[in-house]
Design a protein around this motif. Structure first.
Motif, PDB file in Angstrom:
ATOM      1  N   PRO A 212       0.816  -1.226   0.000  1.00  0.00           N
ATOM      2  CA  PRO A 212       0.000   0.000   0.000  1.00  0.00           C
ATOM      3  C   PRO A 212       0.842   1.264   0.000  1.00  0.00           C
ATOM      4  CG  PRO A 212      -0.801  -1.589   1.622  1.00  0.00           C
ATOM      5  CD  PRO A 212       0.517  -2.101   1.134  1.00  0.00           C
ATOM      6  N   SER A 213       2.046   1.188   0.533  1.00  0.00           N
ATOM      7  CA  SER A 213       2.917   2.362   0.598  1.00  0.00           C
ATOM      8  C   SER A 213       3.746   2.542  -0.660  1.00  0.00           C
ATOM      9  CB  SER A 213       3.842   2.266   1.817  1.00  0.00           C
ATOM     10  OG  SER A 213       4.595   1.080   1.787  1.00  0.00           O
ATOM     11  N   GLY A 214       3.537   1.708  -1.659  1.00  0.00           N
ATOM     12  CA  GLY A 214       4.260   1.823  -2.913  1.00  0.00           C
ATOM     13  C   GLY A 214       5.258   0.700  -3.097  1.00  0.00           C
ATOM     14  N   GLY A 215       5.443   0.274  -4.327  1.00  0.00           N
ATOM     15  CA  GLY A 215       6.389  -0.792  -4.601  1.00  0.00           C
ATOM     16  C   GLY A 215       5.831  -2.151  -4.250  1.00  0.00           C
ATOM     17  N   TYR A 216       6.741  -3.056  -3.916  1.00  0.00           N
ATOM     18  CA  TYR A 216       6.350  -4.433  -3.617  1.00  0.00           C
ATOM     19  C   TYR A 216       6.975  -4.867  -2.297  1.00  0.00           C
ATOM     20  CZ  TYR A 216       4.754  -4.754  -8.449  1.00  0.00           C
ATOM     21  OH  TYR A 216       4.098  -4.557  -9.622  1.00  0.00           O
ATOM     22  N   VAL A 217       6.334  -5.843  -1.672  1.00  0.00           N
ATOM     23  CA  VAL A 217       6.854  -6.492  -0.467  1.00  0.00           C
ATOM     24  C   VAL A 217       7.386  -7.858  -0.881  1.00  0.00           C
ATOM     25  CG1 VAL A 217       6.279  -7.443   1.790  1.00  0.00           C
ATOM     26  CG2 VAL A 217       5.262  -5.281   1.054  1.00  0.00           C
ATOM     27  N   TYR A 218       8.625  -8.118  -0.537  1.00  0.00           N
ATOM     28  CA  TYR A 218       9.250  -9.404  -0.853  1.00  0.00           C
ATOM     29  C   TYR A 218       9.322 -10.207   0.448  1.00  0.00           C
ATOM     30  CZ  TYR A 218      10.454  -7.151  -5.249  1.00  0.00           C
ATOM     31  OH  TYR A 218      10.399  -6.512  -6.462  1.00  0.00           O
ATOM     32  N   PRO A 219       8.448 -11.191   0.631  1.00  0.00           N
ATOM     33  CA  PRO A 219       8.347 -11.887   1.923  1.00  0.00           C
ATOM     34  C   PRO A 219       9.663 -12.552   2.326  1.00  0.00           C
ATOM     35  CG  PRO A 219       6.498 -12.433   0.487  1.00  0.00           C
ATOM     36  CD  PRO A 219       7.488 -11.721  -0.353  1.00  0.00           C
ATOM     37  N   VAL A 220       9.913 -12.566   3.619  1.00  0.00           N
ATOM     38  CA  VAL A 220      11.093 -13.219   4.176  1.00  0.00           C
ATOM     39  C   VAL A 220      10.669 -14.038   5.390  1.00  0.00           C
ATOM     40  CG1 VAL A 220      12.690 -11.438   3.376  1.00  0.00           C
ATOM     41  CG2 VAL A 220      11.634 -11.217   5.627  1.00  0.00           C
ATOM     42  N   ASP A 221      11.490 -14.993   5.740  1.00  0.00           N
ATOM     43  CA  ASP A 221      11.297 -15.780   6.959  1.00  0.00           C
ATOM     44  C   ASP A 221      12.497 -15.528   7.862  1.00  0.00           C
ATOM     45  OD1 ASP A 221       8.871 -17.007   6.193  1.00  0.00           O
ATOM     46  OD2 ASP A 221       9.965 -18.431   4.941  1.00  0.00           O
ATOM     47  N   LEU A 222      12.214 -15.113   9.099  1.00  0.00           N
ATOM     48  CA  LEU A 222      13.264 -14.873  10.077  1.00  0.00           C
ATOM     49  C   LEU A 222      13.281 -16.022  11.071  1.00  0.00           C
ATOM     50  CD1 LEU A 222      12.800 -11.045  10.741  1.00  0.00           C
ATOM     51  CD2 LEU A 222      14.169 -12.190   9.004  1.00  0.00           C
ATOM     52  N   THR A 223      14.475 -16.480  11.384  1.00  0.00           N
ATOM     53  CA  THR A 223      14.643 -17.607  12.306  1.00  0.00           C
ATOM     54  C   THR A 223      15.481 -17.177  13.505  1.00  0.00           C
ATOM     55  OG1 THR A 223      14.588 -19.102  10.407  1.00  0.00           O
ATOM     56  CG2 THR A 223      15.386 -19.996  12.491  1.00  0.00           C
ATOM     57  N   PRO A 224      14.917 -17.352  14.723  1.00  0.00           N
ATOM     58  CA  PRO A 224      13.622 -17.950  15.062  1.00  0.00           C
ATOM     59  C   PRO A 224      12.456 -17.047  14.668  1.00  0.00           C
ATOM     60  CG  PRO A 224      14.665 -17.091  17.027  1.00  0.00           C
ATOM     61  CD  PRO A 224      15.682 -16.947  15.931  1.00  0.00           C
ATOM     62  N   SER A 225      11.328 -17.659  14.376  1.00  0.00           N
ATOM     63  CA  SER A 225      10.180 -16.889  13.902  1.00  0.00           C
ATOM     64  C   SER A 225       9.635 -15.952  14.970  1.00  0.00           C
ATOM     65  CB  SER A 225       9.075 -17.836  13.431  1.00  0.00           C
ATOM     66  OG  SER A 225       8.653 -18.689  14.493  1.00  0.00           O
ATOM     67  N   ASP A 226       9.813 -16.296  16.239  1.00  0.00           N
ATOM     68  CA  ASP A 226       9.344 -15.434  17.328  1.00  0.00           C
ATOM     69  C   ASP A 226      10.488 -14.616  17.900  1.00  0.00           C
ATOM     70  OD1 ASP A 226      10.685 -17.551  18.425  1.00  0.00           O
ATOM     71  OD2 ASP A 226       9.262 -17.892  20.057  1.00  0.00           O
ATOM     72  N   TRP A 227      11.398 -14.189  17.030  1.00  0.00           N
ATOM     73  CA  TRP A 227      12.587 -13.451  17.476  1.00  0.00           C
ATOM     74  C   TRP A 227      12.232 -12.178  18.219  1.00  0.00           C
ATOM     75  CZ3 TRP A 227      13.729  -8.523  15.444  1.00  0.00           C
ATOM     76  CH2 TRP A 227      12.895  -8.104  14.420  1.00  0.00           C
TER      77      TRP A 227
ATOM     78  N   GLN B 230      23.874  -7.977  25.862  1.00  0.00           N
ATOM     79  CA  GLN B 230      23.386  -9.285  25.438  1.00  0.00           C
ATOM     80  C   GLN B 230      23.268  -9.285  23.908  1.00  0.00           C
ATOM     81  OE1 GLN B 230      20.464 -11.468  27.935  1.00  0.00           O
ATOM     82  NE2 GLN B 230      20.060  -9.483  28.864  1.00  0.00           N
ATOM     83  N   ALA B 231      23.653 -10.387  23.294  1.00  0.00           N
ATOM     84  CA  ALA B 231      23.678 -10.454  21.831  1.00  0.00           C
ATOM     85  C   ALA B 231      23.082 -11.770  21.349  1.00  0.00           C
ATOM     86  CB  ALA B 231      25.116 -10.313  21.314  1.00  0.00           C
ATOM     87  N   THR B 232      22.471 -11.733  20.194  1.00  0.00           N
ATOM     88  CA  THR B 232      21.930 -12.927  19.544  1.00  0.00           C
ATOM     89  C   THR B 232      21.904 -12.698  18.039  1.00  0.00           C
ATOM     90  OG1 THR B 232      20.116 -14.536  19.567  1.00  0.00           O
ATOM     91  CG2 THR B 232      19.504 -12.223  19.585  1.00  0.00           C
ATOM     92  N   LYS B 233      21.728 -13.752  17.284  1.00  0.00           N
ATOM     93  CA  LYS B 233      21.712 -13.656  15.822  1.00  0.00           C
ATOM     94  C   LYS B 233      20.374 -14.158  15.300  1.00  0.00           C
ATOM     95  CE  LYS B 233      24.254 -16.436  13.199  1.00  0.00           C
ATOM     96  NZ  LYS B 233      25.409 -17.033  12.499  1.00  0.00           N
ATOM     97  N   VAL B 234      19.841 -13.448  14.296  1.00  0.00           N
ATOM     98  CA  VAL B 234      18.586 -13.818  13.645  1.00  0.00           C
ATOM     99  C   VAL B 234      18.893 -14.085  12.174  1.00  0.00           C
ATOM    100  CG1 VAL B 234      16.242 -13.096  13.053  1.00  0.00           C
ATOM    101  CG2 VAL B 234      17.252 -12.405  15.239  1.00  0.00           C
ATOM    102  N   ASN B 235      18.556 -15.274  11.696  1.00  0.00           N
ATOM    103  CA  ASN B 235      18.828 -15.650  10.312  1.00  0.00           C
ATOM    104  C   ASN B 235      17.703 -15.196   9.389  1.00  0.00           C
ATOM    105  OD1 ASN B 235      21.282 -17.044  10.892  1.00  0.00           O
ATOM    106  ND2 ASN B 235      20.084 -18.770  11.644  1.00  0.00           N
ATOM    107  N   VAL B 236      18.072 -14.920   8.139  1.00  0.00           N
ATOM    108  CA  VAL B 236      17.138 -14.413   7.133  1.00  0.00           C
ATOM    109  C   VAL B 236      17.067 -15.410   5.981  1.00  0.00           C
ATOM    110  CG1 VAL B 236      16.591 -12.529   5.563  1.00  0.00           C
ATOM    111  CG2 VAL B 236      17.729 -12.042   7.747  1.00  0.00           C
ATOM    112  N   THR B 237      15.845 -15.823   5.624  1.00  0.00           N
ATOM    113  CA  THR B 237      15.630 -16.719   4.483  1.00  0.00           C
ATOM    114  C   THR B 237      14.681 -16.046   3.498  1.00  0.00           C
ATOM    115  OG1 THR B 237      15.891 -18.657   5.913  1.00  0.00           O
ATOM    116  CG2 THR B 237      14.874 -19.004   3.761  1.00  0.00           C
TER     117      THR B 237
END
Length: 973
Positions: free
Chosen positions: A236-251, A779-786
């Protein structure tokens, strides 16, 4: 690819940011040579509410868009960067795919042509379909037989479903009988149809042929492009949304701070400085509003303008009505024409009118028409006279005057309207904007006032964690103590205290630099018992005062008897709120009846005074026990008067046991210390106390960072590092970006977002104490992107592809020089970022609960406080960490709070932020630029040359196409 360093224990000479970089790579980076960490400086603050959703439901569109935009940003190849480069992964990926076209081996076209020759050859003469002779090609025969086979299979499947769901629905036995009766014949027919296919060409053979025809390097590119377009969604704000999955999903669930909210309260002095600045800004806004109000016209002026407008409007309406009436009364167009035709005076015009009437009558008579009455007359039938014409002329003059009056009143109405609008505009102007800003500033002041009250009223002593070092010979002891900080299974605080003491022993003694660890356990053990003892003593003292007051009041009454005094005291002790244990402890308050009421009351007073003395002794013993656990100096680490061999009894209980003589009241107080001494919360408090002190220790002679799983959430690693002030000063001149640009302000204070670097530079040049340490913990953690729509493996096919652009998709592996600048090993002069898709993010590094502590020179404390306040107010930050504005909300967990004790400052940024991105290098683009040159024998064919061979297969008689030979320079890689 090589990174600046992967060592986790860096020498002191390495800049602090480089040490943090190395630690993050060591904890989360792994050994993949195609991935590297680019650290963002300062970090990027996150708003957790933008990414929160119910993971048991479908992901909302707004959350999907927020996640997509977060990870769709692209970063240049650099060890440390300041911001994204403005490009997006999705756009660059599509551009890269669109720039590639396939190349073909010379034998591919010949192979496919031979296969097509076979498929288009004539079918055997004896071929039949449905029992009828068949004439056509081999492929036509195959697909005709194949369709028959499919039709028979489909028909049988339909019969089975109909029998099970309709004919024999709810009758399994009947369905089984039907199946046994019909299946054999139907399946035999299907097998026969399949046999006719196999007699011509097996389906597996045809599949192999079709697979060979469909093979080629071009299909994968188009398939990848189709996949992107199929999965993207309009935004709605213009352009396109390219879906992604973040792991863990409840990050997003663990983005909230794990710090104690009380510890986030700002230091009163810092809040006071901030409040002063906000008050000045508020005063300036008030002055602007007052200046604007001075220009606003009074209500009387606006009222006069409104009255003038009303008057002008009335006059305009009247003039308009007068003009209409005048026009209505002067419809004399015909008469005016006659007068104009006569050209004379009124009398002559009247004569001309008579002549006209006579002419009309003559014409009517000649035409044998009836005579027409043409003579002008008045309403009563009498003819017009010269006086009537005078009236008409006078009416015309009135109409002209009315028209002029209408124009004049219209102009007056317009002027009055403009005047009224101007007056009303002066009433508002920029006032709404100023009032909105004034309201925001008032809210800031109120928030800061509330924070100041909460900070001053907080009973918690917010002491910074001491920064201490331990000798190399004590590393074993520190390791053992750290292992005790997990949930303990010790039965009692005494047992746990003994365990800690034994763990800290070096030989037969407790080193002075490790004493604070053990004393913190004793302090946490003693405090609950001290609180219980003080509360019990206060209860006894209060009961003694009430008994004394009751005895005195009763004895003062006329005719009071000694027994009445005794009864009054007994009633106080027997009140429902007084427990049996307290009543026993205060039994001495009940006197024996004396000769008089006054004497009896005096006995009560004496007993109450004795109890109050005992209470005072108890409070003195408790406070003395707590003081004995406090350090005797404020050095780092602090020192203590003496540390016993091992404490096996609560220090408060030990101090109370030394009071003599032992009384029922003292026995009661000691008994009250039993409950907190055996409560699980006491063990937890002791563990937390030791953990807080151990967190401030670092090995002597090194700034070795520590990392362990967070106690609050196993996903997070708790990291702590220590640097010297000399490291911080020297790192100001270190390179911090891929372009090796130099920082012009101090490296610690210079990471603010919107404040002047000159102020922080001037402060930091002389603020830090000599040889002081700066500790950083977070505190640090990593979130993966697919990305389901992205297939970077397609670029591994580039040796078999050509490209339409001069720019490559990627330059492949890179190395970093000492300044952190990326270079290509085979081509040092080539910029690795000069490519369509040199890399893309595959994970991001999250940090939260950032705590920094440093010591400043006492003379610079006020200046340092001012700089820290500017960071908090502007939404800047410190070091490589970022923060949001602290004035936005009293509950904003992203804001920065500061606490000072003496000349030590502790800064806390609890909010989550992205500290860096793990980038994957795109496979090397080995394609060559597309040309129309004629290939040498055995050389791969371009797409145009491949199509030419296919064209000649379709029409062998067609003339060979002439290639446009172009300069060999376009062949360059």
């Amino acid at each position: 690819m090589s990174t600046p360093s992967n060592e986790t224990a860096a020498p002191v000479s390495i800049p602090p940011v480089q040490q943090i970089y190395n630690e993050m790579v060591g904890l989360f980076g792994g050994t993949n040579p195609n991935q590297f960490l680019t650290m963002s400086m300062p970090g990027t603050m996150l708003t957790p509410s933008d990414y929160a959703w119910d993971v048991t439901q479908s992901k909302p569109a707004l959350v999907a868009e927020a996640e997509s935009r977060l990870v769709d940003q692209m970063y240049d190849l650099a060890a440390i960067t300041g911001a994204p480069n403005g490009q997006t992964v999705s756009n660059q990926y599509v551009q890269a795919l669109s720039s590639l076209v396939p190349r073909f081996e010379p034998g591919v076209a010949a192979m496919k042509n031979k296969l097509r020759d076979f498929l288009t050859s004539a079918a055997p003469p004896s071929s039949t379909v449905d029992g009828k002779p068949f004439t056509g090609t081999l492929q036509e025969l195959y697909f005709a037989l194949y369709e028959q086979w499919l039709d028979k299979k489909s028909a049988w499947d339909t019969q089975v479903v109909e029998a099970r769901e309709t004919t024999h629905k709810g009758d399994p036995e009947g369905f089984l009988e039907w199946y046994e009766e019909n299946a054999e014949g139907a399946l035999a027919g299907i097998d026969a149809a399949e046999g006719r296919i196999l007699a011509v060409l097996s389906p597996s053979d045809m599949g192999a042929i079709l697979g060979a025809l469909s093979s080629g390097p071009g299909g994968e590119i188009q398939e990848s492009l189709d996949q992107v377009q199929d999965l993207r969604l309009p935004s709605p704000s213009g352009g396109y949304v390219y879906p992604v999955d973040l792991t863990p999903s409840d990050w997003f669930l663990s983005l909230a701070s794990d710090l104690d909210p009380v510890n986030l309260l700002g230091d009163p002095q810092f809040i006071a400085i901030t409040l002063s600045g906000r008050t000045q800004a508020l005063t300036a806004s008030i002055s602007q509003v007052q200046a604007l109000l001075a220009q606003v016209p009074s209500n009387e002026a606006v009222g006069r303008a409104a009255a003038q407008f009303t008057t002008a409007q009335t006059a305009y309406t009247a003039a308009q009505g007068s003009l209409m009436n005048t026009y209505t009364a002067n419809t004399v167009t015909a008469v005016q024409m006659v007068m104009a035709a006569g050209g004379g005076e009124v009398e002559e015009g009247a004569k001309g009118l008579e002549a006209l009437d006579q002419a009309v009558t003559s014409v009517s008579t000649a035409k044998k028409d009836e005579s027409i009455e043409t003579a002008a007359a008045l309403a009563d039938g009498s003819p017009l006279t010269p006086a009537d014409f005078d009236k008409l002329v006078d009416g015309q003059k009135k109409a002209i005057a009315a028209q002029s009056g209408l124009l004049t009143s219209a102009q007056a109405l317009s002027d009055a309207g403009l005047s009224l609008a101007s007056q009303k505009a002066m009433q508002f102007g920029n006032l709404p904007v100023l009032l909105a800003r004034l309201q925001s500033q008032l809210a800031d002041v109120q928030t800061l006032q509330g924070q100041l009250v909460a900070s001053v009223a907080s009973p918690v002593t917010r002491q910074p964690v001491p920064v201490s070092t331990y000798a190399a010979s004590e590393s074993t002891q520190m390791t053992v103590v750290r292992s005790l900080l997990s949930p303990t299974d010790q039965p009692t605080p005494a047992a746990w205290s003994t365990t800690v003491y034994k763990a800290l022993l070096v030989g037969s003694s407790l080193p002075a630099d490790l004493q604070p660890i053990y004393m913190s356990a004793l302090q946490a053990w003693a405090q609950p018992a001290a609180d219980a003892a003080i509360a019990a003593a206060a209860e006894i003292g209060g009961l003694a005062d009430r008994a004394k007051d009751a005895a005195d009041e009763t004895a003062a009454q006329d005719g009071a008897t000694p027994q009445q005094v005794v009864d009054a005291v007994t009633a106080v002790l027997r009140a429902p709120a007084v427990s049996d244990d307290v009543r026993t402890a205060c039994a001495s308050l009940v006197p024996t009846a004396a000769a008089t009421a006054a004497a009896t009351s005096q006995a009560v007073d004496t007993a109450a005074s004795t109890l109050q003395t005992a209470v005072a002794g108890i409070e003195t013993a408790v406070s003395g026990a707590l003081r004995g656990l406090q350090p005797t100096s404020t050095t780092v680490p602090p020192t203590y008067a003496a540390v016993p061999a091992a404490v096996t009894t609560n220090p408060v209980v030990t101090a109370l046991g030394k009071i003599t003589p032992s009384t029922p009241a003292l026995t009661y107080v000691i008994a009250q210390t039993t409950a907190p001494d055996t409560a699980p919360s006491t063990l937890q408090a002791m563990t937390s106390g030791v953990r807080a002190v151990v967190a401030g220790y670092a090995a002597a002679g090194a700034s070795a960072p520590t990392a362990k799983k967070s106690e609050a959430d196993s996903r997070w690693m708790k990291v702590q590092m220590a640097f010297s002030s000399s490291d911080m000063e020297s790192s100001s001149s270190q390179s911090s970006s891929a372009s090796a640009s130099q920082w012009s302000c101090d490296f610690f204070f210079g990471s603010a977002g919107s404040s002047s670097s000159s102020s922080s530079s001037s402060v930091s040049s002389s603020s830090f104490e000599a040889d002081s340490q700066i500790t950083v913990a977070f505190q640090a953690t990593k979130v993966n992107v697919t990305r389901g729509w992205m297939n970077p493996g397609i670029f591994k096919l580039t040796p078999d592809l050509t490209r339409l652009t001069t720019k490559r998709v990627s330059w492949g592996s890179v190395t970093f020089d000492a300044a952190g600048k990326p270079t290509l090993p085979q081509n040092p002069n080539q910029d690795p970022n000069d490519a369509l898709l040199p890399c893309f993010p595959v994970a991001f590094l999250l940090v939260k609960d950032v705590t920094m502590q440093f010591t400043v020179d006492e003379s610079q404390l006020d200046a340092a406080q001012a700089v820290m306040d500017s960071r908090s107010a502007s939404g800047g930050g410190c070091f490589c960490f970022s923060s949001s504005s602290s004035s936005s909300s009293s509950s904003d967990t992203s804001s920065m709070s500061s606490v000072s004790t003496s000349n030590t400052i502790q800064v806390t940024i609890p909010g989550p932020q992205i500290l860096g991105w793990f980038l994957e290098l795109t496979p090397l683009d080995s394609s060559i630029q597309l040309t129309d040159e004629t290939p040498a024998p055995g050389q791969e064919l371009s797409i145009t040359q491949f199509v030419e061979q296919l064209r000649r297969y379709q029409d062998p008689s067609a003339p060979e196409a002439v290639d446009d030979v172009e300069p060999a320079g376009r062949h360059a890689l």
